[in-house]
Motif scaffolding. Structure first.
Motif, PDB file in Angstrom:
ATOM      1  N   ILE A 278       0.871  -1.173   0.000  1.00  0.00           N
ATOM      2  CA  ILE A 278       0.000   0.000   0.000  1.00  0.00           C
ATOM      3  C   ILE A 278       0.911   1.227   0.000  1.00  0.00           C
ATOM      4  N   ARG A 279       0.781   2.049  -1.036  1.00  0.00           N
ATOM      5  CA  ARG A 279       1.742   3.144  -1.238  1.00  0.00           C
ATOM      6  C   ARG A 279       1.060   4.506  -1.131  1.00  0.00           C
ATOM      7  N   ARG A 280       1.653   5.363  -0.337  1.00  0.00           N
ATOM      8  CA  ARG A 280       1.194   6.753  -0.213  1.00  0.00           C
ATOM      9  C   ARG A 280       1.462   7.485  -1.517  1.00  0.00           C
ATOM     10  N   ASN A 281       0.394   8.123  -2.052  1.00  0.00           N
ATOM     11  CA  ASN A 281       0.522   8.827  -3.323  1.00  0.00           C
ATOM     12  C   ASN A 281      -0.036  10.247  -3.178  1.00  0.00           C
ATOM     13  N   TYR A 282       0.351  10.904  -2.079  1.00  0.00           N
ATOM     14  CA  TYR A 282      -0.104  12.272  -1.823  1.00  0.00           C
ATOM     15  C   TYR A 282       0.968  12.979  -1.002  1.00  0.00           C
ATOM     16  N   GLY A 308       5.595   4.680   2.622  1.00  0.00           N
ATOM     17  CA  GLY A 308       5.296   6.093   2.768  1.00  0.00           C
ATOM     18  C   GLY A 308       5.737   6.931   1.578  1.00  0.00           C
ATOM     19  N   ASN A 309       6.642   6.364   0.763  1.00  0.00           N
ATOM     20  CA  ASN A 309       7.035   7.021  -0.483  1.00  0.00           C
ATOM     21  C   ASN A 309       7.611   8.419  -0.237  1.00  0.00           C
ATOM     22  N   ALA A 310       8.291   8.586   0.903  1.00  0.00           N
ATOM     23  CA  ALA A 310       8.788   9.915   1.276  1.00  0.00           C
ATOM     24  C   ALA A 310       9.815  10.442   0.289  1.00  0.00           C
ATOM     25  N   HIS A 311      10.510   9.575  -0.391  1.00  0.00           N
ATOM     26  CA  HIS A 311      11.536  10.014  -1.336  1.00  0.00           C
ATOM     27  C   HIS A 311      10.938  10.544  -2.634  1.00  0.00           C
ATOM     28  N   ASN A 312       9.625  10.385  -2.810  1.00  0.00           N
ATOM     29  CA  ASN A 312       8.967  10.875  -4.031  1.00  0.00           C
ATOM     30  C   ASN A 312       7.812  11.835  -3.767  1.00  0.00           C
TER      31      ASN A 312
END
Length: 753
Positions: A278-282, A308-312
């Protein structure tokens, strides 16, 4: 000739080219064959001799060939069968001519008829044997079956279709099929089908109830390829909320992007298969997943990963998973990754929480002041401004925190801890077992005002910070220390400072609750990476046991400030740049020398290659024992140090049975045992020591009379001792072998006898 084979047919499959097909059996005439073609729809056509094909080999004993006028199409079937009329046309007259060939042809014809009949029988629908109670169709269809009449008649497909069609129109079965196929109503469809497990005690259910026990997010339209799954996933959680709980599964591997927060409710289990992310996309700071506040007890998350996808996704700080005022939670086998500034798990006001077999990897530090951010944050339970509650019963087991090589993000501030608390509100019964912390920025574990806590079997490695940092509640009036803690059986590898029990910032006035109390640190292995601190740095500790630890490096094994009721026993330490054990009073200036420190036992330890003193009591400690320690090489960096050094007005101590020996270092101690004149009531017994002067006990009061041995005059070598002590000079002669101490406690006052 004879009929020597039972073969009476040949079958072929067309290839669109071949026209000649052999038959390997005898016929008497070209008309004795039936040739059948079978098309791709299994329609059979009997071909006509002369029109569709010709025959060769009639009358021969080895068969012949059928030649088609056109190639057999690809995939078509082709069968050549012997086909005789059931007649007997040989007429034998009385006293007529007897020709053997005529008789043999007649017999062959009869044999061929028998073979033909047996072939037809072999194609019939038969019982396997005379005792069988059924007919075996051998997986073939039965075509052209008449409509049934009697109750036991076989039913053809058309009759069945007619009967099923009648169910939707006649009175007894009205709309049955439509009802079973109806998905628009919760009372139709599978709600009309009964289910019961084949076990004693099983209860009746509908298929609808059975299906709703475990849901899949795909039932609500959630799939990896969608740009946003937030609504579909939340619909699944809301469905379980409506029915009071249950299990929801994500079984299709892949990345499920979400544009906002997922919310789960009570009595719910989320199970994610391997490969589910489950990937954060916001870019907002909203947490990814929430156990609804006060509405999600008895819930669990198992498997899968949260990214959390913090790098993007920008630099906003966020949590992945949060919970407030929920109990009985399980988080197991989950990977949490790529968080900015905050936490993977943030729980507050909890009871009975288990976090097991989880991986925490990838932390993006944007705000430098957040270098303490924990992967698992134990929030103080803020219900409203200034209102805190105690949380109880947490197990963190087999978890790992480490950098993320794929995203390029580093490790977290800590695996677990908290950085806020309130006086009298100590999180209670916290166990951290068999975990691993790699490269943490602040500490592997941060204990902030906990009670009844355990860190056991963990590994802390490759960090320029601490392994375990124990922080008291700071207060300018009345600070509060942690209670009943155990640090047992852990491994510290290349860590700057394995264990720190910190002091509250000074000034403060009320120390009645300041102590870190009832603490055990035992059976740990420690390798200190830098000479910047002691392996165990303990400040304001009471009822402390430090035992059976093994390690090397750093300033030394133990550095203590304001220590009361402490046992340091059975430890092994080497290669210290300061002291093996150092206890003092420092920093909190208004409390130095006020009688707060004492009752310290330092016994049965082994120290090797210690730059300064093996044991240094450097404060006003009332009551101490230094006994049975073995020291190989002390004061190796300066000959002004001692094996055992007691100063700063310490009192009521015993130094007994210590073995202080050289390890061959070029530099050694000035004094084997040194007790300064500021001390009182210090007894020195039965020690084996070395140094320029083995022992100098200048303590006043009721210090024990000593019997001392060395070479040289006691005054010359600086031998101090209480009045009445005896000194035997091993290189003495007449009149200068035996000395009695008749005055003072320094090196003067010795009288030769």
């Amino acid at each position: 000739m004879t009929v020597s084979t039972e073969v009476n047919q040949a079958a072929y499959t067309g290839n669109g080219v071949t026209t000649v097909f052999p038959y390997p059996f005898r016929i008497l005439s070209s008309s004795n064959l039936r040739v059948t073609r079978i098309d791709l729809q299994e329609v059979e056509t009997v071909l006509t001799l002369g029109t569709d094909y010709t025959v060769s080999g009639a009358g021969t004993y080895n068969g012949g060939a059928v030649t088609l006028n056109a190639p057999l199409p690809n995939g078509y079937g082709f069968i050549i069968e012997r086909d005789l009329d059931a007649v007997q046309e040989t007429d034998l007259r009385n006293q007529g001519t007897f020709f053997a060939e005529v008789h043999e042809n007649a017999f062959d014809y009869l044999t061929m008829l028998i073979q033909q009949a047996l072939g037809w029988i072999g194609l019939a629908l038969r019982r396997p044997n005379s005792r069988s109670s059924f007919y075996d169709a051998k997986q073939f269809r039965i075509a052209s079956l008449a409509d049934p009449i009697n109750a036991q008649d076989a039913v053809n497909k058309q009759t069945l279709n007619n009967a099923l069609a009648a169910l939707s129109t006649d009175g007894s079965g009205q709309f049955v099929l439509q009802v079973l196929a109806d998905t628009s109503s919760l009372t139709q469809g599978d709600a009309k089908i009964g289910v019961k497990q084949p076990f004693a005690g099983a209860v009746d259910k509908t298929q609808h109830d059975k299906n709703s026990e475990i849901l899949d997010v795909s039932d609500f339209g959630a799939f990896p390829l969608l740009d946003d799954n937030i609504q579909n996933l939340n619909k699944a959680f809301e469905a379980l909320r409506t029915k009071g709980g249950g299990t929801i599964r994500i079984t299709i591997p892949g990345v499920y992007k979400i544009s906002g927060q997922l919310t789960m409710y009570a009595n719910t289990k989320l199970e994610m298969s391997e490969g589910v992310i489950i990937r954060r996309n916001y870019t907002a700071s909203t947490s990814m997943f929430s156990f609804a506040q006060g509405q999600a007890s008895n819930s669990s998350v198992i498997g899968g990963a949260f990214d959390g996808n913090a790098h993007n996704m920008g630099d906003a700080a966020f949590d992945i998973l949060g919970s407030t005022e929920n109990n009985d939670l399980l988080i197991s086998g989950v990977t949490f990754m790529n968080v900015c500034d905050f936490h993977c798990i943030d729980i507050s006001a909890w009871k009975r929480v288990v976090i097991r077999d989880c991986l925490f990897t990838g932390f993006k530090l944007v705000d430098p002041s957040r270098n303490y951010s924990e992967a698992i944050q134990l929030d103080p339970g803020l219900l409203s401004a200034g209102s805190y509650v105690q949380s109880n019963d947490l197990l963190v087991e087999n978890c790992i925190v480490q950098p993320n090589s794929e995203s390029g993000l580093g490790s977290f501030g800590a695996l677990i801890g908290n950085h806020a608390t309130s006086y009298g509100v100590q999180d209670n019964n916290i166990r951290i077992i068999n975990c691993k912390a790699v490269g943490c920025l602040f500490a592997g574990v941060r204990v902030f005002n906990w009670s009844n806590w355990l860190v056991q079997g963990c590994t802390f490695m490759d960090s320029t910070s601490r392994g375990i940092h124990v922080t008291p509640l700071p207060s300018s009036v009345k600070p509060q220390g942690s209670r009943h803690g155990k640090i047992i059986g852990n491994t510290f590898l290349r860590v700057r400072a394995p264990v720190l029990f910190a002091a509250p910032p000074f000034p403060f006035t009320d120390i009645s609750d300041i102590w870190h109390d009832y603490i055990e640190i035992s059976d740990n292995s420690m390798e200190v990476s830098e000479p910047l601190g002691y392996a165990i740095d303990a400040r304001w500790c009471r009822n402390l046991v430090v035992s059976n630890n093994v390690g090397r490096g750093g300033l030394g094994l133990f550095g203590g400030r304001f220590i009361q009721k402490c046992v340091i026993k059975g430890n092994v330490w080497s290669d210290a740049t300061n002291n093996g054990v150092w206890v003092t009073e420092a920093d909190s200036t208004s409390f130095i020398g006020t009688g707060l420190s004492g009752n310290v036992i330092i016994s049965d330890n082994v120290f090797t290659n210690i730059s300064y003193s093996g044991v240094h009591i450097n404060g006003k400690y009332d009551g101490f024992v230094v006994k049975g320690n073995v020291m190989f090489g002390v004061s190796t960096a300066s000959n002004t140090r001692s094996g055992v050094n007691i100063d700063s007005a310490s009192s009521n101590g015993i130094i007994e049975g210590n073995n202080i020996r050289s390890n061959g270092a070029a530099i050694g101690p000035d004094l084997g045992i040194r007790v300064t004149s500021t001390c009182s009531n210090v007894k020195v017994y039965n020690n084996s020591v070395y140094g320029n002067s083995p022992i100098n006990n200048q303590a006043t009061g009721e210090s024990g009379v000593s019997h001392l041995f060395s070479t040289g005059s006691p005054s010359t070598i600086g031998m101090g001792a209480p009045i009445g002590s005896i000194y035997t000079r091993k290189d003495g002669g007449t009149g200068n072998t035996l000395y009695i101490k008749e005055s003072g406690t320094d090196s003067n006052g010795w009288v030769a006898k």
